[in-house]
Design an enzyme around this catalytic site. Structure first.
Site, PDB file in Angstrom:
ATOM      1  N   GLU A 239      25.531  34.519  32.150  1.00  0.00           N
ATOM      2  CA  GLU A 239      26.795  34.933  31.574  1.00  0.00           C
ATOM      3  C   GLU A 239      27.945  34.144  32.205  1.00  0.00           C
ATOM      4  O   GLU A 239      27.777  33.509  33.252  1.00  0.00           O
ATOM      5  CB  GLU A 239      27.001  36.431  31.847  1.00  0.00           C
ATOM      6  CG  GLU A 239      25.923  37.327  31.257  1.00  0.00           C
ATOM      7  CD  GLU A 239      26.069  37.522  29.735  1.00  0.00           C
ATOM      8  OE1 GLU A 239      26.461  36.575  29.039  1.00  0.00           O
ATOM      9  OE2 GLU A 239      25.786  38.637  29.266  1.00  0.00           O
TER      10      GLU A 239
ATOM     11  N   ASP B  42      14.001  34.465  30.031  1.00  0.00           N
ATOM     12  CA  ASP B  42      14.605  35.729  30.435  1.00  0.00           C
ATOM     13  C   ASP B  42      13.857  36.937  29.874  1.00  0.00           C
ATOM     14  O   ASP B  42      12.971  36.803  29.028  1.00  0.00           O
ATOM     15  CB  ASP B  42      16.089  35.781  30.053  1.00  0.00           C
ATOM     16  CG  ASP B  42      16.374  35.288  28.643  1.00  0.00           C
ATOM     17  OD1 ASP B  42      15.439  35.297  27.814  1.00  0.00           O
ATOM     18  OD2 ASP B  42      17.520  34.899  28.367  1.00  0.00           O
TER      19      ASP B  42
HETATM   20  C1  GLP Z   1      20.352  36.196  24.289  1.00  0.00           C
HETATM   21  C2  GLP Z   1      19.280  35.412  24.999  1.00  0.00           C
HETATM   22  C3  GLP Z   1      19.601  33.945  24.990  1.00  0.00           C
HETATM   23  C4  GLP Z   1      19.887  33.498  23.579  1.00  0.00           C
HETATM   24  C5  GLP Z   1      21.053  34.254  23.044  1.00  0.00           C
HETATM   25  C6  GLP Z   1      21.401  33.874  21.626  1.00  0.00           C
HETATM   26  O1  GLP Z   1      21.459  36.419  25.068  1.00  0.00           O
HETATM   27  N1  GLP Z   1      19.076  35.817  26.343  1.00  0.00           N
HETATM   28  O2  GLP Z   1      18.537  33.230  25.546  1.00  0.00           O
HETATM   29  O3  GLP Z   1      20.121  32.117  23.571  1.00  0.00           O
HETATM   30  O4  GLP Z   1      20.767  35.628  23.071  1.00  0.00           O
HETATM   31  O5  GLP Z   1      20.725  34.680  20.713  1.00  0.00           O
HETATM   32  P1  GLP Z   1      20.560  34.358  19.202  1.00  0.00           P
HETATM   33  O6  GLP Z   1      19.616  33.197  19.125  1.00  0.00           O
HETATM   34  O7  GLP Z   1      19.960  35.576  18.586  1.00  0.00           O
HETATM   35  O8  GLP Z   1      21.895  34.010  18.677  1.00  0.00           O
END
Ligand code: GLP
Length: 259
Positions: free
Chosen positions: A148, A72
């Site tokens: 989402e 993403d």
């Molecule tokens: C964002 C990213 C996801 C990721 C998520 C969790 O939303 N698009 O791909 O898995 O955050 O983030 P973190 O690893 O910082 O908890």
């Protein structure tokens, strides 16, 4: 589905990095075809990438014949912005390994035609032969990539409007200011991830415990898009102890005993 449980985030990350390196090496031993991997961002994969960098530097694995596609990217954030996923990936992985620049793919959130960018991304994944392995993280609400809640489990790469909750969670990277977090992102779809031969999802910390409970023990539902992993023939979630803190005792014991 398999759930790998380690005491700490570092131990689980080392496990994941070595698992990925073994898979790259196993394919290289029998085929000249590139290993195609999906990659994620966020705070979760940082230690896994650090261990992969150590393995590359130690000569235990090479990314010369690896093709990567990131899952993403924010819409409208300049590529050189420190919080763009382009910047993140170069800082934490690409600048330190031997993957050829031409093999690196990250969605362009500044493309003039975002729908065309997403369609071209799906075509490029297909042309590369599809994913051997997809490495993912999970949002606190159970989202995989930026899929989402209420994203179709059949979804493909597309423009996503981020929920207020996700923008709030990610505002920690934007001076704590929700208004600075882009409102939209480009993301591979749930079906894009689930099309991989293997999916490895990392989850660390008690903030992910609810998402892991929903994904592992709940019904398959668009409310928690990671739950689609229940239908995948080779899905793994690698966790530290706090992330499995809401699993039923019997589920926890089962995964510990069957690893
Ligand atoms: C964002 C990213 C996801 C990721 C998520 C969790 O939303 N698009 O791909 O898995 O955050 O983030 P973190 O690893 O910082 O908890």
């Amino acid at each position: 589905m398999q759930v790998i449980i380690r005491n700490t985030m570092v131990e689980a990350s080392v496990w994941a990095a070595r698992y990925i390196a073994d898979k790259i090496n196993a394919k290289a031993a029998v085929s000249d075809k590139p290993f195609v991997i999906g990659l994620c961002t966020g705070s979760t994969p940082i230690e896994t990438y650090a261990e992969l960098i150590r393995l590359v530097k130690a000569g235990k694995v090479s990314f010369k014949n690896v093709i990567s596609f990131n899952m993403d990217e924010y819409v409208g954030l300049p590529v050189e912005h420190p919080e763009s996923y382009h910047s993140f990936m170069h800082k934490y992985l690409f600048d330190h390994i031997d993957e050829p620049a031409a093999n690196i793919h990250i969605l362009d959130g500044n493309a003039p035609d975002l729908a065309a960018e997403c369609a071209a991304y799906e075509k490029a994944i297909e042309a590369a032969g599809g994913f051997d392995l997809f490495l993912g993280g999970v949002g606190e609400d159970g989202h995989i990539a930026f899929n989402e809640p209420f994203s179709s489990l059949q979804s493909r790469t597309r423009v996503i409007t981020l929920t207020r909750e996700t923008r709030e969670v990610n505002s920690r990277f934007f001076d704590g200011d929700l208004e600075k977090v882009p409102a939209q992102a480009l993301s591979v779809g749930v079906a894009t991830v689930m099309g991989a031969k293997e999916v490895v999802v990392l989850a660390f910390g008690s903030k992910k415990a609810r998402a892991i409970k929903d994904a592992v023990e709940g019904p398959i539902s668009h409310y928690c898009t990671l739950s689609a992993l229940q239908n995948h023939p080779a899905g793994i979630i690698a966790c530290d102890e706090p992330a499995v803190g809401e699993l039923k005792v019997n589920s926890y014991r089962y995964f510990k005993a069957t690893e």
